[in-house]
Design a protein around this motif. Structure first.
Motif, PDB file in Angstrom:
ATOM      1  N   LEU A  64       0.817  -1.195   0.119  1.00 16.70           N
ATOM      2  CA  LEU A  64      -0.099   0.103   0.078  1.00 16.70           C
ATOM      3  C   LEU A  64       0.828   1.207  -0.010  1.00 16.70           C
ATOM      4  CD1 LEU A  64      -3.102   0.499   0.054  1.00 16.70           C
ATOM      5  CD2 LEU A  64      -3.006   0.409   2.562  1.00 16.70           C
ATOM      6  N   ASP A  65       2.030   1.393   0.754  1.00 14.52           N
ATOM      7  CA  ASP A  65       2.896   2.450   0.787  1.00 14.52           C
ATOM      8  C   ASP A  65       3.803   2.681  -0.381  1.00 14.52           C
ATOM      9  OD1 ASP A  65       4.569   0.341   1.193  1.00 14.52           O
ATOM     10  OD2 ASP A  65       5.209   0.997   3.192  1.00 14.52           O
ATOM     11  N   GLY A  66       3.599   1.831  -1.501  1.00 16.52           N
ATOM     12  CA  GLY A  66       4.494   1.566  -2.615  1.00 16.52           C
ATOM     13  C   GLY A  66       5.876   0.710  -2.663  1.00 16.52           C
ATOM     14  N   THR A  67       5.929   0.359  -1.508  1.00 15.31           N
ATOM     15  CA  THR A  67       7.132  -0.484  -1.214  1.00 15.31           C
ATOM     16  C   THR A  67       7.251  -1.802  -1.920  1.00 15.31           C
ATOM     17  OG1 THR A  67       6.598  -1.500   1.010  1.00 15.31           O
ATOM     18  CG2 THR A  67       8.019   0.643   0.911  1.00 15.31           C
ATOM     19  N   PRO A  68       8.143  -2.389  -2.495  1.00 13.03           N
ATOM     20  CA  PRO A  68       7.924  -3.724  -3.162  1.00 13.03           C
ATOM     21  C   PRO A  68       7.584  -4.891  -2.142  1.00 13.03           C
ATOM     22  CG  PRO A  68      10.105  -2.772  -3.840  1.00 13.03           C
ATOM     23  CD  PRO A  68       9.406  -1.844  -2.706  1.00 13.03           C
ATOM     24  N   SER A  69       6.926  -5.799  -2.782  1.00 12.69           N
ATOM     25  CA  SER A  69       6.314  -6.898  -1.979  1.00 12.69           C
ATOM     26  C   SER A  69       6.844  -8.172  -2.033  1.00 12.69           C
ATOM     27  CB  SER A  69       4.633  -6.802  -1.850  1.00 12.69           C
ATOM     28  OG  SER A  69       4.260  -7.862  -1.421  1.00 12.69           O
ATOM     29  N   ALA A  70       6.300  -8.739  -3.221  1.00  9.83           N
ATOM     30  CA  ALA A  70       6.951  -9.782  -3.813  1.00  9.83           C
ATOM     31  C   ALA A  70       6.845 -10.010  -5.413  1.00  9.83           C
ATOM     32  CB  ALA A  70       5.958 -10.901  -3.243  1.00  9.83           C
ATOM     33  N   PRO A  71       7.605 -10.947  -6.108  1.00 13.05           N
ATOM     34  CA  PRO A  71       7.789 -10.823  -7.154  1.00 13.05           C
ATOM     35  C   PRO A  71       6.516 -11.420  -7.908  1.00 13.05           C
ATOM     36  CG  PRO A  71       9.012 -12.767  -6.357  1.00 13.05           C
ATOM     37  CD  PRO A  71       8.488 -12.018  -5.168  1.00 13.05           C
ATOM     38  N   VAL A  72       6.100 -11.049  -9.245  1.00 10.32           N
ATOM     39  CA  VAL A  72       5.128 -11.371  -9.954  1.00 10.32           C
ATOM     40  C   VAL A  72       5.516 -13.025 -10.500  1.00 10.32           C
ATOM     41  CG1 VAL A  72       3.364 -11.161 -11.776  1.00 10.32           C
ATOM     42  CG2 VAL A  72       4.056  -9.196 -10.307  1.00 10.32           C
ATOM     43  N   THR A  73       4.689 -13.937 -10.228  1.00 14.75           N
ATOM     44  CA  THR A  73       4.943 -15.330 -10.773  1.00 14.75           C
ATOM     45  C   THR A  73       4.865 -15.515 -12.293  1.00 14.75           C
ATOM     46  OG1 THR A  73       2.918 -16.304 -10.068  1.00 14.75           O
ATOM     47  CG2 THR A  73       4.671 -16.005  -8.441  1.00 14.75           C
ATOM     48  N   ALA A  74       5.266 -16.353 -12.652  1.00 12.94           N
ATOM     49  CA  ALA A  74       4.977 -16.664 -14.076  1.00 12.94           C
ATOM     50  C   ALA A  74       3.606 -17.163 -14.346  1.00 12.94           C
ATOM     51  CB  ALA A  74       5.902 -17.895 -14.669  1.00 12.94           C
ATOM     52  N   GLU A  75       2.974 -17.903 -13.372  1.00  8.95           N
ATOM     53  CA  GLU A  75       1.725 -18.030 -13.340  1.00  8.95           C
ATOM     54  C   GLU A  75       0.577 -16.822 -13.485  1.00  8.95           C
ATOM     55  OE1 GLU A  75       3.712 -19.394 -10.994  1.00  8.95           O
ATOM     56  OE2 GLU A  75       3.985 -21.416 -12.027  1.00  8.95           O
ATOM     57  N   GLN A  76       0.931 -15.854 -12.565  1.00  7.85           N
ATOM     58  CA  GLN A  76       0.136 -14.581 -12.385  1.00  7.85           C
ATOM     59  C   GLN A  76       0.205 -13.955 -13.953  1.00  7.85           C
ATOM     60  OE1 GLN A  76       2.187 -13.213  -8.969  1.00  7.85           O
ATOM     61  NE2 GLN A  76       0.763 -14.177  -7.615  1.00  7.85           N
ATOM     62  N   HIS A  77       1.582 -14.125 -14.454  1.00  7.65           N
ATOM     63  CA  HIS A  77       1.666 -13.225 -15.708  1.00  7.65           C
ATOM     64  C   HIS A  77       0.811 -14.139 -16.696  1.00  7.65           C
ATOM     65  CE1 HIS A  77       5.770 -10.938 -15.672  1.00  7.65           C
ATOM     66  NE2 HIS A  77       5.634 -11.353 -14.508  1.00  7.65           N
ATOM     67  N   GLU A  78       0.686 -15.176 -16.736  1.00  9.71           N
ATOM     68  CA  GLU A  78      -0.018 -16.050 -17.578  1.00  9.71           C
ATOM     69  C   GLU A  78      -1.390 -15.748 -17.446  1.00  9.71           C
ATOM     70  OE1 GLU A  78      -1.351 -18.212 -20.656  1.00  9.71           O
ATOM     71  OE2 GLU A  78       0.702 -17.621 -20.290  1.00  9.71           O
ATOM     72  N   LEU A  79      -1.805 -15.662 -16.022  1.00 13.01           N
ATOM     73  CA  LEU A  79      -3.235 -15.504 -15.904  1.00 13.01           C
ATOM     74  C   LEU A  79      -3.742 -14.231 -16.422  1.00 13.01           C
ATOM     75  CD1 LEU A  79      -5.856 -16.449 -14.609  1.00 13.01           C
ATOM     76  CD2 LEU A  79      -5.128 -15.587 -12.487  1.00 13.01           C
ATOM     77  N   ALA A  80      -2.973 -12.977 -16.161  1.00 12.66           N
ATOM     78  CA  ALA A  80      -3.204 -11.896 -16.622  1.00 12.66           C
ATOM     79  C   ALA A  80      -3.482 -11.867 -18.238  1.00 12.66           C
ATOM     80  CB  ALA A  80      -2.073 -10.728 -16.405  1.00 12.66           C
ATOM     81  N   THR A  81      -2.431 -12.526 -18.775  1.00  7.93           N
ATOM     82  CA  THR A  81      -2.344 -12.443 -20.404  1.00  7.93           C
ATOM     83  C   THR A  81      -3.629 -13.285 -20.666  1.00  7.93           C
ATOM     84  OG1 THR A  81       0.018 -12.793 -20.338  1.00  7.93           O
ATOM     85  CG2 THR A  81      -1.173 -13.612 -22.356  1.00  7.93           C
ATOM     86  N   GLN A  82      -4.051 -14.384 -20.086  1.00 11.40           N
ATOM     87  CA  GLN A  82      -5.449 -15.036 -20.539  1.00 11.40           C
ATOM     88  C   GLN A  82      -6.530 -14.175 -20.311  1.00 11.40           C
ATOM     89  OE1 GLN A  82      -5.635 -18.725 -18.107  1.00 11.40           O
ATOM     90  NE2 GLN A  82      -7.705 -19.072 -18.929  1.00 11.40           N
ATOM     91  N   LYS A  83      -6.718 -13.600 -19.098  1.00 10.39           N
ATOM     92  CA  LYS A  83      -7.571 -12.699 -19.004  1.00 10.39           C
ATOM     93  C   LYS A  83      -7.996 -11.626 -20.002  1.00 10.39           C
ATOM     94  CE  LYS A  83      -8.515 -13.689 -14.062  1.00 10.39           C
ATOM     95  NZ  LYS A  83      -8.599 -12.940 -12.718  1.00 10.39           N
ATOM     96  N   LEU A  84      -6.930 -10.929 -20.396  1.00 13.81           N
ATOM     97  CA  LEU A  84      -6.643  -9.925 -21.484  1.00 13.81           C
ATOM     98  C   LEU A  84      -7.073 -10.567 -22.751  1.00 13.81           C
ATOM     99  CD1 LEU A  84      -3.415  -8.018 -20.317  1.00 13.81           C
ATOM    100  CD2 LEU A  84      -5.834  -6.896 -20.597  1.00 13.81           C
ATOM    101  N   ARG A  85      -6.578 -11.816 -23.176  1.00 13.10           N
ATOM    102  CA  ARG A  85      -7.141 -12.469 -24.308  1.00 13.10           C
ATOM    103  C   ARG A  85      -8.473 -12.953 -24.319  1.00 13.10           C
ATOM    104  NH1 ARG A  85      -3.861 -17.081 -23.971  1.00 13.10           N
ATOM    105  NH2 ARG A  85      -1.823 -15.685 -24.097  1.00 13.10           N
TER     106      ARG A  85
END
Length: 129
Positions: A64-85
């Motif tokens: 919330l404060d803008g500090t890095p939290s955790a990496p975006v996983t390959a699965e999360q990248h793919e899910l975002a790509t799938q939802k956009l598609r």
């Protein structure tokens, strides 16, 4: 509520990928928020095209404060790509259906005009006799 969140917290306004569990961070910082409305606002935000595009190419999630939290996983990248598609496919199908409906309506109007022209021609034959 989402407008207020985007104004108050730059991670929302900049459509940065949010940390998992950011709703708990929000409730800790803003206990006055209605949980149901927050959940709906979060769903709307995280399913938006700008957010999904950001998530698709991002490497890091943010607190919330803008500090890095955790990496975006390959699965999360793919899910975002799938939802956009899926979104763009549905949008293209809707556009195609609208164009087909317009074409069918134009064809029906043309057929009606042709029918009226034939009736007028037929009426003209009978009125001359």
């Amino acid at each position: 509520m989402l407008k207020a969140l985007r104004k108050e917290f730059p991670v929302f306004g900049d459509f940065k990928p949010l940390a998992i569990g950011i709703d708990k961070q929000l409730m800790a910082q803003r206990p006055d928020l209605d949980k149901k409305r927050l959940k709906a606002a979060m769903r709307f935000h995280t399913q938006s095209i700008p957010y999904l595009k950001a998530l698709q190419s991002a490497e890091t999630r943010f607190n919330l404060d803008g500090t890095p939290s955790a990496p975006v996983t390959a699965e999360q990248h793919e899910l975002a790509t799938q939802k956009l598609r899926e979104h763009f496919k549905a949008k293209a199908e809707k556009h195609k259906a609208e164009k087909a409906a317009e074409a069918a309506q134009a064809a029906a109007a043309a057929a009606e005009q042709e029918h009226l022209r034939k009736l007028a021609a037929l009426a003209g034959k009978f009125s001359r006799k």
